[in-house]
Write an enzyme that holds these catalytic residues in place. Structure first.
Site, PDB file in Angstrom:
ATOM      1  N   GLY A  77      31.068 -53.487 -69.103  1.00 39.56           N
ATOM      2  CA  GLY A  77      30.082 -52.409 -68.954  1.00 39.56           C
ATOM      3  C   GLY A  77      30.448 -51.043 -68.567  1.00 39.56           C
ATOM      4  O   GLY A  77      31.684 -50.716 -68.704  1.00 39.56           O
ATOM      5  N   HIS A  82      26.269 -49.102 -56.430  1.00 40.93           N
ATOM      6  CA  HIS A  82      26.067 -50.049 -55.443  1.00 40.93           C
ATOM      7  C   HIS A  82      25.970 -49.579 -54.188  1.00 40.93           C
ATOM      8  O   HIS A  82      26.616 -48.274 -53.868  1.00 40.93           O
ATOM      9  CB  HIS A  82      27.354 -50.873 -55.422  1.00 40.93           C
ATOM     10  CG  HIS A  82      27.702 -51.937 -56.469  1.00 40.93           C
ATOM     11  ND1 HIS A  82      26.910 -52.572 -57.223  1.00 40.93           N
ATOM     12  CD2 HIS A  82      29.041 -51.713 -57.389  1.00 40.93           C
ATOM     13  CE1 HIS A  82      27.330 -53.158 -58.225  1.00 40.93           C
ATOM     14  NE2 HIS A  82      28.736 -52.685 -58.540  1.00 40.93           N
ATOM     15  N   CYS A 173      24.585 -48.091 -66.641  1.00 40.38           N
ATOM     16  CA  CYS A 173      25.092 -49.009 -67.806  1.00 40.38           C
ATOM     17  C   CYS A 173      24.968 -48.233 -69.204  1.00 40.38           C
ATOM     18  O   CYS A 173      25.094 -49.099 -70.341  1.00 40.38           O
ATOM     19  CB  CYS A 173      24.011 -50.137 -68.075  1.00 40.38           C
ATOM     20  SG  CYS A 173      24.098 -51.222 -66.237  1.00 40.38           S
TER      21      CYS A 173
END
Length: 221
Positions: A77, A82, A173
Site C-alpha cells: 500500500g 495512525h 492510500c
C-alpha cells in the site's frame, strides 16, 4: 493456543514493528504460536511499498512540528495515518497451515471488520480493486499487509473515534477521489460511540470465528 496482546495505551510504531518481526520469525521457525496484537499508535504517517512522495502533502518538518512521525515501512500500500482513537491490529498468522491464499486472507480481514461494524448498524462494503472497508465511498478501515514464507505481519486499522484532520495532509492510500470516515461519524444518534475496549470485546469473537480460532490467551498491558 492463539495469543492476543492488547495494549491499553498508544504505542510507538517502531517498537511494535520490531515485536511483529520477532514474532513472525519465531512462528516461521516453529518457536511460537500464532499471535494478534491490538492497539492504538501514537500519531504517525506510515508509507508502504507503493508510496509516492507527492501523496504526503506537507513537509516532514511540518509533520514533526505537528507531533506526527513519518516512517517508511515494508507493508503493502501507499501512505496512511495512525493515531489515538483508531484500532490497529497486527495478526501474525501462518497462511500455509491454514491453506489460505493472500487474497483469501485479505478478504477474511475485510469480512471480520464488516461484521463487527454491522453490530453498530453501520452498512459497509468493499470496492473492487481497492482493499479496505467502506461506508458508501468513505473509507472506515484500511488494510496493508506483509507476507514472508507464508507468515503474515502488518495488518489493518479501523477508525473508531480518532481526529481525522491528519488525513487532510496526505492522499490516503493514494486514492484521490474518496474520503476517510470514522465509526463515530457514521453512528446513528441513538448509538453511543464505543471505547477502544468496548469495540475490542465485539471485534475479537468475530475475528476468532472467521479465522477458526477456538482457544485464546489474552494479555492486556
Amino acid at each position: 493456543m492463539f495469543e492476543v496482546l492488547i495494549y491499553k495505551n498508544p504505542q510507538n510504531y517502531d517498537t511494535i514493528y520490531q515485536q511483529q518481526i520477532e514474532r513472525r520469525d519465531k512462528l516461521q521457525n516453529g518457536m511460537a504460536e500464532e499471535y494478534l496484537i491490538l492497539l492504538e499508535h501514537t500519531p504517525v504517517f506510515t508509507a508502504g511499498r507503493q508510496f509516492q512522495q507527492e501523496h504526503l502533502l506537507i513537509s516532514p518538518e511540518l509533520c514533526q512540528q505537528r507531533g506526527i512521525g513519518f516512517i517508511h515501512t515494508d507493508r503493502g500500500g501507499d501512505i496512511t495515518y495512525h493515531g489515538p482513537g483508531q484500532l490497529v491490529g497486527y495478526p501474525i498468522l501462518n497462511l500455509a497451515s491454514r491453506a489460505m491464499s493472500v487474497h483469501q486472507y485479505i478478504r477474511k480481514l475485510e469480512e471480520t471488520i464488516m461484521d463487527t461494524l454491522a453490530c453498530y448498524r453501520i452498512p459497509t462494503q468493499t470496492i473492487k480493486s481497492l482493499t479496505g472497508v467502506w461506508v458508501e465511498d468513505r473509507k472506515i478501515a484500511a488494510i496493508g499487509i506483509g507476507v514472508k514464507n507464508s507468515i503474515t505481519w502488518h495488518g489493518f486499522s479501523i477508525n473508531i473515534n480518532l481526529d481525522l484532520t491528519p488525513f487532510q495532509w496526505i492522499i490516503p492510500c493514494g486514492i484521490t477521489d474518496k474520503k476517510v470516515t470514522s465509526l463515530k461519524n457514521e453512528l446513528k444518534r441513538d448509538i453511543p460511540c464505543p471505547t477502544h475496549e468496548e469495540f475490542i470485546r465485539i471485534f475479537l469473537p468475530i475475528f476468532c470465528k472467521h479465522f477458526c480460532i477456538s482457544e485464546l490467551s489474552i494479555t492486556e498491558i
